[in-house]
Design an enzyme around this catalytic site. Structure first.
Site, PDB file in Angstrom:
ATOM      1  CB  THR A  77      26.341   0.229 -23.836  1.00 40.58           C
ATOM      2  OG1 THR A  77      26.479  -0.954 -23.056  1.00 40.58           O
ATOM      3  CG2 THR A  77      26.806   1.431 -23.016  1.00 40.58           C
ATOM      4  CE  LYS A  99      27.665  -1.157 -19.964  1.00 45.22           C
ATOM      5  NZ  LYS A  99      28.603  -2.016 -19.275  1.00 45.22           N
ATOM      6  CE  LYS A 115      29.042   1.513 -27.730  1.00 47.90           C
ATOM      7  NZ  LYS A 115      28.248   0.751 -26.751  1.00 47.90           N
TER       8      LYS A 115
HETATM    9  N1  LIG Z   1      31.296  -7.220 -25.017  1.00 53.42           N
HETATM   10  C1  LIG Z   1      31.086  -6.801 -23.771  1.00 53.42           C
HETATM   11  O1  LIG Z   1      31.846  -7.135 -22.848  1.00 53.42           O
HETATM   12  C2  LIG Z   1      29.939  -5.914 -23.430  1.00 53.42           C
HETATM   13  C3  LIG Z   1      29.258  -5.190 -24.384  1.00 53.42           C
HETATM   14  N2  LIG Z   1      28.230  -4.385 -24.009  1.00 53.42           N
HETATM   15  C4  LIG Z   1      27.483  -3.611 -24.988  1.00 53.42           C
HETATM   16  O2  LIG Z   1      26.609  -4.523 -25.651  1.00 53.42           O
HETATM   17  C5  LIG Z   1      26.471  -4.163 -27.024  1.00 53.42           C
HETATM   18  C6  LIG Z   1      26.909  -5.329 -27.898  1.00 53.42           C
HETATM   19  O3  LIG Z   1      28.257  -5.610 -27.589  1.00 53.42           O
HETATM   20  P1  LIG Z   1      29.026  -6.865 -28.224  1.00 53.42           P
HETATM   21  O4  LIG Z   1      28.138  -8.021 -28.304  1.00 53.42           O
HETATM   22  O5  LIG Z   1      30.310  -6.942 -27.502  1.00 53.42           O
HETATM   23  O6  LIG Z   1      29.296  -6.287 -29.676  1.00 53.42           O
HETATM   24  P2  LIG Z   1      29.639  -7.039 -31.034  1.00 53.42           P
HETATM   25  O7  LIG Z   1      30.425  -6.041 -31.822  1.00 53.42           O
HETATM   26  O8  LIG Z   1      30.215  -8.367 -30.787  1.00 53.42           O
HETATM   27  O9  LIG Z   1      28.194  -7.227 -31.701  1.00 53.42           O
HETATM   28  C7  LIG Z   1      27.481  -6.139 -32.195  1.00 53.42           C
HETATM   29  C8  LIG Z   1      26.123  -6.593 -32.678  1.00 53.42           C
HETATM   30  O10 LIG Z   1      25.440  -5.458 -33.252  1.00 53.42           O
HETATM   31  C9  LIG Z   1      25.063  -5.783 -34.585  1.00 53.42           C
HETATM   32  N3  LIG Z   1      25.049  -4.574 -35.421  1.00 53.42           N
HETATM   33  C10 LIG Z   1      26.025  -3.655 -35.549  1.00 53.42           C
HETATM   34  N4  LIG Z   1      25.628  -2.660 -36.383  1.00 53.42           N
HETATM   35  C11 LIG Z   1      24.369  -2.983 -36.783  1.00 53.42           C
HETATM   36  C12 LIG Z   1      23.423  -2.351 -37.624  1.00 53.42           C
HETATM   37  N5  LIG Z   1      23.688  -1.179 -38.231  1.00 53.42           N
HETATM   38  N6  LIG Z   1      22.234  -2.940 -37.805  1.00 53.42           N
HETATM   39  C13 LIG Z   1      21.953  -4.118 -37.181  1.00 53.42           C
HETATM   40  N7  LIG Z   1      22.800  -4.776 -36.369  1.00 53.42           N
HETATM   41  C14 LIG Z   1      24.004  -4.196 -36.161  1.00 53.42           C
HETATM   42  C15 LIG Z   1      26.103  -6.778 -35.046  1.00 53.42           C
HETATM   43  O11 LIG Z   1      25.632  -7.472 -36.179  1.00 53.42           O
HETATM   44  P3  LIG Z   1      26.679  -8.227 -37.182  1.00 53.42           P
HETATM   45  O12 LIG Z   1      26.940  -9.540 -36.551  1.00 53.42           O
HETATM   46  O13 LIG Z   1      25.956  -8.295 -38.463  1.00 53.42           O
HETATM   47  O14 LIG Z   1      27.899  -7.347 -37.269  1.00 53.42           O
HETATM   48  C16 LIG Z   1      26.197  -7.646 -33.790  1.00 53.42           C
HETATM   49  O15 LIG Z   1      25.090  -8.499 -33.679  1.00 53.42           O
HETATM   50  C17 LIG Z   1      27.278  -2.879 -27.186  1.00 53.42           C
HETATM   51  O16 LIG Z   1      26.430  -1.787 -26.999  1.00 53.42           O
HETATM   52  C18 LIG Z   1      28.299  -2.963 -26.069  1.00 53.42           C
HETATM   53  O17 LIG Z   1      28.778  -1.692 -25.687  1.00 53.42           O
HETATM   54  C19 LIG Z   1      27.809  -4.299 -22.707  1.00 53.42           C
HETATM   55  C20 LIG Z   1      28.439  -5.017 -21.738  1.00 53.42           C
HETATM   56  C21 LIG Z   1      29.576  -5.834 -22.010  1.00 53.42           C
HETATM   57  O1  LIG Z   2      30.296  -2.682 -21.292  1.00 51.88           O
HETATM   58  C1  LIG Z   2      31.124  -3.540 -21.027  1.00 51.88           C
HETATM   59  C2  LIG Z   2      31.419  -3.901 -19.676  1.00 51.88           C
HETATM   60  C3  LIG Z   2      32.501  -4.892 -19.545  1.00 51.88           C
HETATM   61  C4  LIG Z   2      32.618  -5.332 -18.111  1.00 51.88           C
HETATM   62  O2  LIG Z   2      31.781  -4.971 -17.278  1.00 51.88           O
HETATM   63  O3  LIG Z   2      33.569  -6.082 -17.849  1.00 51.88           O
END
Ligand SMILES: NC(=O)C1=CN([C@@H]2O[C@H](COP(=O)(O)OP(=O)(O)OC[C@H]3O[C@@H](n4cnc5c(N)ncnc54)[C@H](OP(=O)(O)O)[C@@H]3O)[C@@H](O)[C@H]2O)C=CC1
Ligand SMILES: O=CCCC(=O)O
Length: 298
Positions: free
Chosen positions: A95, A170, A238
């Site tokens: 996102t 989104k 964010k």
């Molecule tokens: N969780 C949710 O319900 C949802 C999340 N999203 C979106 O999806 C994305 C991921 O979310 P989510 O999985 O929850 O987040 P997490 O915080 O669990 O994971 C973040 C990921 O990004 C990596 N990362 C962060 N900074 C860097 C960097 N500088 N360089 C390389 N890798 C990096 C982390 O690596 P490391 O493991 O090394 O920290 C990890 O793999 C976000 O944009 C979020 O807004 C969208 C829908 C739903």
């Molecule tokens: O970006 C996160 C979305 C979470 C949700 O749809 O429940």
């Protein structure tokens, strides 16, 4: 079909696992490499760098925390750009804002590769169950090519046209969700402090016109003060910030969303305040703690 996968956070781990369980060959990379090990047990191969993954795979998917992470994985040393080129596709499911997505799109296509943004609606459980909603935009041929993978990851995919439309869709959805979460939290506190049973409130809500899966899922855990992260609060904040910037760009005033994010009146800065209290890694429903604190001190 061989797919590269960059980013094994809450979402990435569940999504890559789904691809593996459904017969895809997956090469994974994560900044913290140790997180790759669990997937290796399910048949994944590890790529040492984003560039190594792109070199090996025709299509590479990424889901990373924020714009800065998304840009870093593409543009930094050993990044995606070093190996992307003709015949290769890059799909960013993070996102981010449309400006970030456009920068990545331009860089990838300048090198001859194809690009799709494909952020997702749905959280940890839908990711585990392959029930996400995919909001794709960009290269339509790459979209068609990715459909077998999207069919595993999601229950519905939308193709929304040119790059930026997926990112914007989104952010609009998450802006609404963030505002709803604040209102929901205030309602729970108001019910409890005025002598009502909050569980009864959940039952009433669930039978009426504003029943929705988020209230149903998060309500019971919020009442128990359980904020085990599915969607981390720091990512919700964010998204509110990026959605408000989109509002500024389009001269759309969004006082409700702004109130949920900014220091306007006292508790209405819930998301930012929660981050400063290091609640950012908890689920976004932890905004409830801030609302409760404010209500007791005012
Ligand atoms: N969780 C949710 O319900 C949802 C999340 N999203 C979106 O999806 C994305 C991921 O979310 P989510 O999985 O929850 O987040 P997490 O915080 O669990 O994971 C973040 C990921 O990004 C990596 N990362 C962060 N900074 C860097 C960097 N500088 N360089 C390389 N890798 C990096 C982390 O690596 P490391 O493991 O090394 O920290 C990890 O793999 C976000 O944009 C979020 O807004 C969208 C829908 C739903
Ligand atoms: O970006 C996160 C979305 C979470 C949700 O749809 O429940």
């Amino acid at each position: 079909m061989e797919v590269g996968f960059l980013g094994l956070g809450i979402m990435g781990k569940a999504m890559a696992m789904n691809l593996l369980k459904n017969g895809f060959k997956v090469t994974v990379w994560n900044r913290t490499l140790a997180k790759c090990e669990e997937l290796v047990e399910f048949g994944a191969t590890i790529g040492d760098t984003p560039a190594a993954v792109v070199k090996k795979c025709k299509i590479t998917v990424a889901i990373l925390s924020d714009p800065s992470a998304a840009l870093s994985v593409v543009f930094d040393k050993d990044g995606v750009l070093e190996q992307i080129g003709s015949g290769k596709g890059y799909i960013d499911m993070s996102t981010v804002d449309d400006d970030t997505s456009s920068k990545i799109h331009k860089a990838v296509t300048t090198k001859g590769g194809s690009f799709l943004e494909a952020p997702v609606s749905g959280s940890k459980k839908p990711a585990e169950d392959g029930q996400l909603v995919i909001l794709a935009a960009g290269d339509e041929a790459l979209y068609e090519e990715a459909i077998p993978a999207f069919d595993v990851l999601g229950k519905k995919s939308f193709f929304l046209g040119h790059v930026g439309n997926g990112a914007k869709m989104k952010l609009v959805v998450n802006m609404i969700m963030g505002s709803m979460m604040n209102a929901f939290s205030e309602g729970l506190v108001l019910a409890e402090r005025s002598g009502l049973n909050p569980h009864a409130l959940l039952d009433v809500l669930d039978l009426g016109g504003i029943a929705n899966p988020m209230f149903r899922l998060k309500g019971p855990t919020m009442i128990q003060n359980n904020y085990s992260p599915a969607f981390p609060l720091k990512h919700q904040q964010k998204d509110m910030r990026l959605a408000l910037a989109l509002g500024d760009e389009n001269a759309v005033s969004m006082p409700v969303a702004a109130a949920a994010n900014e220091v306007v009146y006292s508790y209405l800065n819930a998301f930012k305040k929660a981050r400063s209290m290091e609640l950012g890694d908890l689920d976004f429903s932890a905004v409830h703690e801030i609302v409760k604190i404010h209500k007791s001190s005012s």
